[in-house]
Every structure is written in structure tokens, then in C-alpha cells.
Design a protein around this motif. Structure first.
Motif, PDB file in Angstrom:
ATOM      1  N   ASP A 125      -5.934  -8.451  57.607  1.00  0.00           N
ATOM      2  CA  ASP A 125      -6.818  -9.259  56.762  1.00  0.00           C
ATOM      3  C   ASP A 125      -6.577  -8.930  55.285  1.00  0.00           C
ATOM      4  O   ASP A 125      -6.068  -7.860  54.958  1.00  0.00           O
ATOM      5  N   VAL A 153      -2.747 -12.159  55.434  1.00  0.00           N
ATOM      6  CA  VAL A 153      -3.635 -13.248  55.005  1.00  0.00           C
ATOM      7  C   VAL A 153      -3.408 -13.520  53.518  1.00  0.00           C
ATOM      8  O   VAL A 153      -3.262 -12.583  52.730  1.00  0.00           O
ATOM      9  N   GLN A 155      -5.144 -15.750  50.203  1.00  0.00           N
ATOM     10  CA  GLN A 155      -6.400 -16.396  49.792  1.00  0.00           C
ATOM     11  C   GLN A 155      -6.106 -17.443  48.711  1.00  0.00           C
ATOM     12  O   GLN A 155      -5.684 -17.104  47.608  1.00  0.00           O
ATOM     13  N   CYS A 178      -6.453 -18.796  53.966  1.00  0.00           N
ATOM     14  CA  CYS A 178      -7.891 -19.119  53.899  1.00  0.00           C
ATOM     15  C   CYS A 178      -8.255 -19.331  52.429  1.00  0.00           C
ATOM     16  O   CYS A 178      -7.430 -19.128  51.536  1.00  0.00           O
ATOM     17  N   LYS A 179      -9.495 -19.724  52.174  1.00  0.00           N
ATOM     18  CA  LYS A 179      -9.915 -19.900  50.777  1.00  0.00           C
ATOM     19  C   LYS A 179     -10.103 -18.548  50.087  1.00  0.00           C
ATOM     20  O   LYS A 179      -9.822 -18.392  48.913  1.00  0.00           O
ATOM     21  N   ILE A 181     -12.984 -15.061  50.616  1.00  0.00           N
ATOM     22  CA  ILE A 181     -14.434 -14.898  50.620  1.00  0.00           C
ATOM     23  C   ILE A 181     -14.940 -14.042  49.454  1.00  0.00           C
ATOM     24  O   ILE A 181     -16.102 -14.115  49.070  1.00  0.00           O
ATOM     25  N   TYR A 182     -14.050 -13.249  48.850  1.00  0.00           N
ATOM     26  CA  TYR A 182     -14.513 -12.301  47.829  1.00  0.00           C
ATOM     27  C   TYR A 182     -14.613 -12.998  46.471  1.00  0.00           C
ATOM     28  O   TYR A 182     -13.679 -13.704  46.072  1.00  0.00           O
ATOM     29  N   ASP A 220     -13.369 -26.480  56.628  1.00  0.00           N
ATOM     30  CA  ASP A 220     -13.505 -27.579  55.675  1.00  0.00           C
ATOM     31  C   ASP A 220     -12.726 -28.762  56.235  1.00  0.00           C
ATOM     32  O   ASP A 220     -11.487 -28.767  56.250  1.00  0.00           O
ATOM     33  N   GLN A 244      -7.515 -21.857  62.675  1.00  0.00           N
ATOM     34  CA  GLN A 244      -8.350 -20.682  62.949  1.00  0.00           C
ATOM     35  C   GLN A 244      -9.751 -20.921  62.387  1.00  0.00           C
ATOM     36  O   GLN A 244      -9.900 -21.488  61.301  1.00  0.00           O
ATOM     37  N   TYR A 267     -11.998 -16.192  65.367  1.00  0.00           N
ATOM     38  CA  TYR A 267     -12.124 -14.799  64.883  1.00  0.00           C
ATOM     39  C   TYR A 267     -13.389 -14.218  65.501  1.00  0.00           C
ATOM     40  O   TYR A 267     -14.493 -14.713  65.248  1.00  0.00           O
ATOM     41  N   ARG A 281     -21.213 -13.527  55.508  1.00  0.00           N
ATOM     42  CA  ARG A 281     -21.291 -14.822  56.201  1.00  0.00           C
ATOM     43  C   ARG A 281     -22.556 -15.576  55.806  1.00  0.00           C
ATOM     44  O   ARG A 281     -22.539 -16.783  55.609  1.00  0.00           O
ATOM     45  N   ASN A 285     -23.253 -19.234  53.680  1.00  0.00           N
ATOM     46  CA  ASN A 285     -24.016 -20.380  54.156  1.00  0.00           C
ATOM     47  C   ASN A 285     -25.502 -20.041  54.252  1.00  0.00           C
ATOM     48  O   ASN A 285     -26.036 -19.858  55.346  1.00  0.00           O
ATOM     49  N   ILE A 288     -28.420 -21.422  56.753  1.00  0.00           N
ATOM     50  CA  ILE A 288     -28.773 -20.865  58.068  1.00  0.00           C
ATOM     51  C   ILE A 288     -30.103 -20.119  57.936  1.00  0.00           C
ATOM     52  O   ILE A 288     -31.018 -20.286  58.748  1.00  0.00           O
TER      53      ILE A 288
END
Ligand code: FDA
Length: 303
Positions: A125, A153, A155, A178-179, A181-182, A220, A244, A267, A281, A285, A288
């Protein structure tokens, strides 16, 4: 973003751990390997494969990194007997990157060596930007030692990623894109959603054109559509890429991708160190938490 969501995001780290655990339970398979295996089995029944992540990061003691390495070795022991199509994902700072790069590399090497002996695969990762260069060094050294058994990975959020994608594509590296996350400072990373999306598409095209196997990691739908267009344009076979997604996010999109005949890997994180992952997470979002709180308040008012 709405004011309520922004407020939830800002206050999440102050919430008691049981509250975080309650709202984030959809994202984590459980605390034990048995629970992770049960989740992977359930996903297999839905036509998905998996990557198992032993939760943990930012360790500061060698013993903690050693314990994480041993837990991964245990996961790899169990997978063949379960006959499940799954590999593992790990975080360099969980295996000691912040302690010593060589120590971290040796820990990851032990995991890849075991995976390779079983015909498996290990994904490294990518964490926050201060670790990017060291992670690339560790990856390149291990990819040379265990060809085809490890991947990295990238980003899309990072400004450097297009250049990294070109270099890693030339090496035919196996990349999850991936986009990111940090949250990174503006000189290092794009901040606007549309710029990040376009950067994702550009990096994906560069990697796939170069012949890299890419794990297209996104929920997305716009990006999924863009990826499908590039795949069709390049005439790729389904064994030259995969999609993924994270456990607990948009099972309907998961179904759509699987029904389209594409490989979809989920994952699946598990373990006792669930807290930082869960907060990330939920911050991603907050709706939630918001929906849960609204339901709770409605229930109180109805009484
Ligand atoms: P975006 O955030 O715009 O989400 C698109 C839609 O997906 C949202 O509108 C929502 O409907 C849904 N969604 C997204 N996140 C959700 C959530 N938490 N809960 C519920 N719904 C949600 N990052 C990193 O920096 N290093 C890494 O190694 C990895 N590894 C990784 C592996 C895999 C398999 C995935 C799918 C993702 C990662 N990531 C990661 C995380 C990644 O960078 C990114 O933060 C998330 O995937 C969210 O970005 P999207 O592309 O899904 O877009």
C-alpha cells in the motif's frame, strides 16, 4: 460538503472508540483471521476475489513490526487450505518503515518469499507523502528479487504520480491506482475533485498503454466508465487489469462490474488495530455517521 458533514468530519477523532467501531463495522471484516476468511468466502460466492489486510500502521517498535510480519505469514498459511483467490496488502509503516528502511524491507521480503512459495502475491500500500520515496525504493528492490510477486500503489492525488506512472509502466510494474486518501499540502497534491479525477485517467492510460497490470481502485462510477473506455480503446483482455473496491462500499457497483465480466477484488481488512483505518473511512464518507445519527434521533423523537 454540507456543514453537518464537515462538523462530523472534524469531530470524528474526538468520538469514543465504541462509536467509531459501531459506524465503521461495515468496513472491517472483524478482529480475527477466521472472520476475514469468512468474509473472503462470502465475497467469492458473489464472484469477487479479495486482498486481505492485517490492520496496523505507524509502528515504532521492532517487536510490533515483527508481530505484524508473523500475522501476515499466518494469513498466507491459511489461504491455500481455504482454496480462496486472495492475496495480501500491507502498509510499509506497519512493517517498520519509520524505524529503519532495511528492517522494513526485510520484513516485507519474508512475507513475499512465503507468498511466492505458495504462488501468491503481495501488494504494498502507499501511505502519506513523506513515505513515498522510501516505499518506492523498497518496492523496486523487492520487485527485482521476486518478479511478478509484488505490486505497489500510486495515488492520483499526488502531483508526482504521472511521472511515477511513466517510470513504473516502463518497468511493467503491477500497480494499484487510487485517488489517495491522505490529505497532503497543495504543493504536493491536487485538491480539486475534477483535477484528481483527470490525473487518475491520465495515469491509468499511461500504465495500461505501457503494459502494466493495473488494479483500478475506485468507487467513483465516472472513473469506472472512463477506465472501461480506455480498456476498450486499447483492446485489453480481462486478464490485463482488475477493478478493486473497499469492503463495505457500494456493493451494487461491485455487482455491476462483476456482471460486466471484469475481475473485481475487494480489500478486506481485519485485526485489532482497526481504529485509524475506520476513522479514515468515516471521514471519507461522513454521511454514514449522519444517517445513523438522524435515524437515532428520529427514533428518540418518535417515542
Ligand atoms: P470518491 O471518494 O469520490 O468516492 C466515490 C463514491 O464512492 C462516493 O460518492 C461514495 O458513494 C462512495 N464512497 C467512497 N468512499 C466511501 C466510504 N468510505 N464509505 C461509503 N461510501 C464511499 N488510498 C491510499 O492513499 N493508499 C492506498 O494504498 C489505498 N488503497 C486502496 C485500496 C483499494 C482497493 C481502494 C478501493 C482504495 C484504496 N485507497 C488507498 C483509498 C482511495 O485512495 C480513496 O480514498 C477511496 O477509494 C475513495 O476514492 P474513490 O475513487 O472511491 O472516489
Amino acid at each position: 460538503m454540507s456543514l453537518v458533514n464537515a462538523l462530523i468530519r472534524a469531530t470524528l477523532p474526538l468520538a469514543p472508540r465504541p462509536v467509531i467501531r459501531f459506524f465503521a463495522r461495515r468496513y472491517v471484516a472483524g478482529t480475527t483471521l477466521d472472520q476475514a476468511v469468512a468474509t473472503v468466502r462470502r465475497l467469492a460466492g458473489q464472484g469477487c476475489c479479495a486482498t486481505i489486510d492485517v490492520l496496523g500502521e505507524s509502528v515504532t517498535q521492532r517487536a510490533q513490526a515483527g508481530a505484524a510480519r508473523d500475522e501476515y505469514l499466518r494469513v498466507l498459511d491459511v489461504l491455500p487450505s481455504e482454496r480462496l483467490e486472495a492475496n495480501v496488502s500491507l502498509k510499509p509503516t506497519q512493517l517498520g518503515l519509520a524505524i529503519d528502511e532495511g528492517f522494513c524491507r526485510d520484513n516485507i521480503a519474508a512475507i513475499i518469499e512465503k507468498a511466492a512459495s505458495l504462488g501468491g502475491f503481495v501488494r504494498i500500500d502507499m501511505e502519506d507523502s513523506p513515505t513515498t520515496d522510501a516505499t518506492l525504493r523498497v518496492f523496486r528492490s523487492l520487485a527485482a528479487r521476486f518478479p511478478g510477486r509484488t505490486g505497489l500503489v500510486l495515488q492520483a492525488r499526488l502531483r508526482r504520480t504521472l511521472a511515477d506512472a511513466a517510470a513504473l509502466g516502463a518497468e511493467r510494474a503491477n500497480i494499484r491506482l487510487c485517488k489517495g486518501i491522505y490529505l497532503e499540502p497543495r504543493p504536493i497534491a491536487y485538491e480539486e475533485r475534477d483535477i484528481i479525477r483527470n490525473a487518475f485517467v491520465s495515469a491509468l492510460r499511461v500504465l495500461l498503454r505501457a503494459g502494466s497490470y493495473v488494479g483500478i481502485a475506485t468507487h467513483d462510477e465516472w472513473l469506472v466508465e472512463q477506465a472501461l473506455a480506455i480498456i476498450a480503446d486499447l483492446g485489453l483482455r480481462p486478464d490485463q487489469y482488475e477493478f478493486q473496491m473497499l469492503l463495505g462500499v457500494d456493493p451494487q457497483l461491485r455487482r455491476i462490474i462483476v456482471d460486466g465480466g471484469h475481475t473485481l477484488r475487494v480489500y478486506v481488512p481485519f485485526g485489532t488495530h482497526w481504529y485509524p483505518y475506520s476513522v479514515r473511512r468515516l471521514r471519507e464518507n461522513p454521511t454514514i455517521v449522519r444517517a445513523g445519527l438522524e435515524g437515532f434521533l428520529r427514533g428518540r423523537l418518535d417515542r
